[in-house]
Design a protein around this motif. Structure first.
Motif, PDB file in Angstrom:
ATOM      1  N   THR A   1      43.797  -0.159  20.926  1.00 45.52           N
ATOM      2  CA  THR A   1      44.697  -1.172  21.483  1.00 45.52           C
ATOM      3  C   THR A   1      44.471  -2.493  20.730  1.00 45.52           C
ATOM      4  O   THR A   1      43.474  -2.669  20.030  1.00 45.52           O
ATOM      5  CB  THR A   1      44.435  -1.394  22.986  1.00 45.52           C
TER       6      THR A   1
ATOM      7  N   HIS B   1      51.202  -4.975  25.543  1.00 41.94           N
ATOM      8  CA  HIS B   1      52.296  -4.471  24.712  1.00 41.94           C
ATOM      9  C   HIS B   1      52.860  -5.627  23.899  1.00 41.94           C
ATOM     10  O   HIS B   1      53.243  -6.650  24.451  1.00 41.94           O
ATOM     11  CB  HIS B   1      53.392  -3.830  25.582  1.00 41.94           C
TER      12      HIS B   1
ATOM     13  N   GLN C   1      58.382  -5.469  19.506  1.00 43.76           N
ATOM     14  CA  GLN C   1      58.660  -4.830  18.215  1.00 43.76           C
ATOM     15  C   GLN C   1      58.906  -5.890  17.140  1.00 43.76           C
ATOM     16  O   GLN C   1      59.538  -6.918  17.393  1.00 43.76           O
ATOM     17  CB  GLN C   1      59.901  -3.952  18.366  1.00 43.76           C
TER      18      GLN C   1
ATOM     19  N   SER D   1      54.507  -3.960  14.649  1.00 42.11           N
ATOM     20  CA  SER D   1      54.459  -3.413  16.011  1.00 42.11           C
ATOM     21  C   SER D   1      55.752  -2.658  16.308  1.00 42.11           C
ATOM     22  O   SER D   1      56.833  -3.094  15.913  1.00 42.11           O
ATOM     23  CB  SER D   1      54.277  -4.550  17.019  1.00 42.11           C
TER      24      SER D   1
ATOM     25  N   ALA E   1      54.598  -0.798  21.182  1.00 40.29           N
ATOM     26  CA  ALA E   1      53.577  -0.073  21.937  1.00 40.29           C
ATOM     27  C   ALA E   1      52.351  -0.957  22.170  1.00 40.29           C
ATOM     28  O   ALA E   1      52.356  -2.149  21.860  1.00 40.29           O
ATOM     29  CB  ALA E   1      53.188   1.199  21.193  1.00 40.29           C
ATOM     30  N   ASN E   2      51.291  -0.343  22.701  1.00 35.89           N
ATOM     31  CA  ASN E   2      50.065  -1.089  23.003  1.00 35.89           C
ATOM     32  C   ASN E   2      49.070  -1.046  21.847  1.00 35.89           C
ATOM     33  O   ASN E   2      47.960  -1.541  21.959  1.00 35.89           O
ATOM     34  CB  ASN E   2      49.415  -0.540  24.275  1.00 35.89           C
TER      35      ASN E   2
ATOM     36  N   TYR F   1      51.407  -0.530  14.993  1.00 33.31           N
ATOM     37  CA  TYR F   1      52.010   0.587  14.252  1.00 33.31           C
ATOM     38  C   TYR F   1      51.393   0.628  12.852  1.00 33.31           C
ATOM     39  O   TYR F   1      51.118   1.693  12.310  1.00 33.31           O
ATOM     40  CB  TYR F   1      53.530   0.408  14.157  1.00 33.31           C
TER      41      TYR F   1
END
Length: 417
Positions: A55, A344, A347, A367, A370-371, A374
């Motif tokens: 995370t 979170h 994006q 990103s 998500a947590n 990417y």
């Protein structure tokens, strides 16, 4: 008659002057370097790939372990990238604390550099002096985070906690009598800010001591002057940043040119060199220690006068206080969700860079909402400087390669990542 040919020599990977697990393959003509080929990858820990499986909060301690001499500066770039994507506005007190610890970290880094560089070249006393000062600054790290090196103190939205009101003190023991302990505890009677202020008052005198030992030392100048000369144009073409670029006479500093946090409110100078050799890079870093000391003092004065929050009040990003968490069900749920699932991040993609002690340290973060990140790409300043070692070393002697590695101030944690 025997044919004369160049021969190759392995410098490292476990060489005491390699400043990490560097294997340098030197092609030599006698003692003169014809080619230097750095082999990296012996310390690779896949930090960028590991970040994709953790995370956003769990990745903070990985940043400390990149350049393990400039711990909080690495964290800073990472949290700035997250804050850029999430649009978080960090409390001003937290910004001042970050800037203060960035500059404490710069002094820590340069103390390690000057001690190790001097030791490589043959001067031992500076190393012992520099580590005496590092102990005090490590105590500051420990006071705010509980750890002497890998602090994980900067968090998205601010810092982990406010500055403590009292410093830990030494106790009498078999090796320290009461009088010795009293002397050690003289500056530890008040808060952390009192301790840091006392250090800033002593530190310029310490830097004078280093300069007395080195700056006009005949052997030091013989080993550094004219070694590894890089012109301003070539330094820019090679991608140099930080003291390596400023040593070549280019006044480029992200704290001035692309200000972040509260650097635009502070008064400090940017030292630059004129000849672009190892001696100029030495002078630039020594002056940077003095300027960092100035910045720390200004931050101490501001923090004394301006109490306030050090973390944003948004429990989707920052945990609730321990007291609230133990007395309120809503806060407990926030706490549990944040430390199990994580935050979170919207994006998008962002690049954030800081003026790290070694140059421009950048984090490129992608990103997908998500947590976890990417994709994470680290722009390590030492990696760029190391690629220039071949060009800088050609025509110099084997002993000069040691000087050049010290002059570049490389640490392998960030180069290999």
């Amino acid at each position: 008659m025997a044919e004369i040919k160049n021969y190759t020599l392995n410098f490292g990977p476990q060489h005491p002057a390699a400043h990490g697990v560097l294997r340098l393959v030197l092609e030599l003509d006698g003692e003169v370097v014809q080619r230097a080929d750095p082999h990296i990858g012996l310390l690779h820990r896949a930090t960028e790939k590991l970040a994709e499986t953790r995370t956003f909060l769990q990745n903070v301690p990985y940043m400390d372990r990149l350049d393990y001499v400039s711990m909080m500066s690495n964290e800073h770039a990472y949290v700035l990238a997250i804050e850029k994507l999430t649009g978080i506005e960090v409390p001003v007190r937290a910004q001042y604390i970050r800037v203060m610890f960035d500059e404490i970290t710069r002094i820590l880094n340069h103390l390690m550099w000057i001690g190790a560089h001097a030791l490589d070249v043959g001067a031992m006393t500076v190393f012992l002096y520099a580590f005496r000062e590092r102990e005090d600054l490590m105590d500051c790290y420990e006071a705010v985070s509980g750890a002497r090196m890998h602090a994980a103190y900067y968090r998205p939205g601010g810092v982990y906690r406010d500055l403590p009101d009292r410093m830990a003190q030494y106790a009498a023991s078999k090796v320290r009598n009461e009088a010795g302990v009293r002397e050690l505890n003289r500056d530890r009677q008040g808060s952390l800010l009192d301790f840091i202020q006392a250090f800033t008052e002593r530190f310029p005198g310490y830097v004078d001591d280093y300069e007395t030992l080195l700056t006009d030392n005949r052997i030091w100048k013989q080993r550094l002057v004219g070694i590894g000369v890089v012109s301003p144009e070539r330094a820019k073409a090679l991608g140099f940043t930080g003291p390596m670029l400023r040593g070549s006479g280019v006044e480029w500093d992200l704290r001035r040119k692309q200000p972040y946090e509260v650097y635009d409110r502070l008064d400090f100078d940017i030292p630059v060199g004129t000849n672009g050799d190892s001696y100029d890079r030495y002078l630039v870093r020594v002056e940077e220690m003095r300027q960092s000391n100035r910045i720390v003092r200004q931050c101490v004065d501001w923090l004394r006068a301006n109490p306030g929050p050090v973390m944003i009040d948004d429990h989707k990003v920052a945990p609730p206080s321990r007291v609230d968490m133990k007395s309120n069900m809503e806060e407990l749920i926030h706490h549990f969700k944040l430390f199990t699932e994580g935050m979170h991040v919207p994006q998008g993609e962002a690049y954030a860079a800081v003026e790290h002690p070694k140059g421009e340290f950048g984090i490129y973060l992608v990103s997908d909402g998500a947590n976890k990140p990417y994709r994470l790409k680290i722009r390590a300043p030492g990696f760029v400087h190391l690629q220039a070692l071949d060009e800088m070393a050609r025509g110099h002697m084997i002993a000069d390669v040691v000087t050049l590695i010290g002059s570049q101030d490389i640490v392998f944690g960030e180069i290999d990542r």
